[in-house]
Design an enzyme around this catalytic site. Sequence first.
Site, PDB file in Angstrom:
ATOM      1  N   CYS A 201     -30.397 -34.324  35.965  1.00 52.12           N
ATOM      2  CA  CYS A 201     -32.124 -34.380  36.059  1.00 52.12           C
ATOM      3  C   CYS A 201     -32.802 -34.857  34.973  1.00 52.12           C
ATOM      4  O   CYS A 201     -33.472 -34.221  34.242  1.00 52.12           O
ATOM      5  CB  CYS A 201     -32.646 -33.198  36.971  1.00 52.12           C
ATOM      6  SG  CYS A 201     -34.257 -33.834  37.725  1.00 52.12           S
ATOM      7  N   CYS A 379     -34.975 -39.378  41.744  1.00 50.85           N
ATOM      8  CA  CYS A 379     -35.576 -38.354  40.880  1.00 50.85           C
ATOM      9  C   CYS A 379     -36.967 -38.426  41.239  1.00 50.85           C
ATOM     10  O   CYS A 379     -37.819 -39.172  41.011  1.00 50.85           O
ATOM     11  CB  CYS A 379     -35.580 -38.946  39.341  1.00 50.85           C
ATOM     12  SG  CYS A 379     -36.262 -37.661  38.226  1.00 50.85           S
TER      13      CYS A 379
END
Length: 450
Positions: A201, A379
């Site tokens: 991430c 994301c």
Amino acid sequence: MGSIGVMSCGIHIHQCTNILKTAVHRGSCRNLHVTGRFAAKEYYDVVVVGGGAGGITMSARLKRKVGAGNVAVIEPSEKHYYQPMWTLVGGGAKQLGSSVRSTESLIPSGVKWIKSEVKSFDPDKNSIRIGDDKEINYKYLIIALGIKLQYEKIKGLPEGFAYPKIGSNYSVKTVEKTWKALQDFKKGNAIFTFPNTPVKCAGAPQKIMYLSDAYLRKTGKRADANILFNTSLGVIFAVKKYADALLEIVKERDIQLNFKQNLIEVRADRQEAVFENLDKPGETKVYQYEMLHVTPPMGPPDVLVNSPVSDAAGWVDVNKETLQHKKYPNVFGIGDCTNLPTSKTAAAIAAQSAVLDKTISLVMKNQNPSSKYDGYTSCPLVTNYNKVILAEFDYNGQPLETFPIDQSKERRTMYHLKADMMPFLYWHMLLKGYWGGPGPYRKLMSLGLK
């Protein structure tokens, strides 16, 4: 009741195993563990290594293919965390407890949970070695070991976390320290870091920065705060469309960007962070901090380093379109532990799981895989306590957006998608093997738009 020997049982082995389990459960035989070992099943049609998002998801999918009792998951941890929620935990918007479930509750019924660590792989013999030097054999192997956090690669960490003012949303042990550091902020530098390694991430290091900015504004402390994003990268985000939007936010909120700055040391007793200039190796700069959020260096799990299933860097070496191993056709990889050239996110795992499901189905029929993973990843860039930019893109760094709107804009609807919808999808759809990413919905929405 005395010790039962398997050879003298006079009944089928699986019946004997059940007797052994019953006896052990009742506590009526002390020596059963000696002979019970020989009755233990050591072969499975499918062995999944890792009980994170990728591992649980694929065990659910594969159980439906090969049946209960034929799939095993090897995972030592008793707890499973929905880590994408930790951005909101570190920012005080969610409780840590809402991100955790017991591993036992998530293992699909009929799938064997082997609570152990993997010690080594021997793909030439279709076997892996686990704790107690036990060997597990398989017909098909799925490696879903995730990524390893390497705080120890920063001098002064992890012992520096014993001091206040410092946190990290990447660990269950330190995510709540981020929120504490933010609440305790008085005056000075708030520094957010991005390491010089692959990370899971890649948006998370700046998500907490935007939340911190919002919190400091809400509490009247922003005028006394100097917010810095010290990143080892040369850009704020890899995809230009979203990078341009983020640069506007950074400018508007008076956040200082320092590129090619890599955190190499933390002196927590003095509240100092030391960064190396990657453009001028050996040149360092010391920053005082009132708050420090550390994104740790990351790398492949130790068992994958120098393993026959891994590439030279230690990542599982798979075909980027089919997720099948490049050398061993009955071995597959998914998620953060692979060398797939895309961002390591839960959204990527969802899309990969759908492709891998089809790949394995064809391999089991002795056919060539035909489904192709396009590198899709997502994301949700949290930019405030009620706003998100939903970045979605492919291997080529091109936007691959689900909704027929400009997703580079901050939207309240996308925040609710991130904070409320995605956890539900994760627990009730992805981990049960029913969510393969938004690809089909994207096509439907595109048709509707046309």
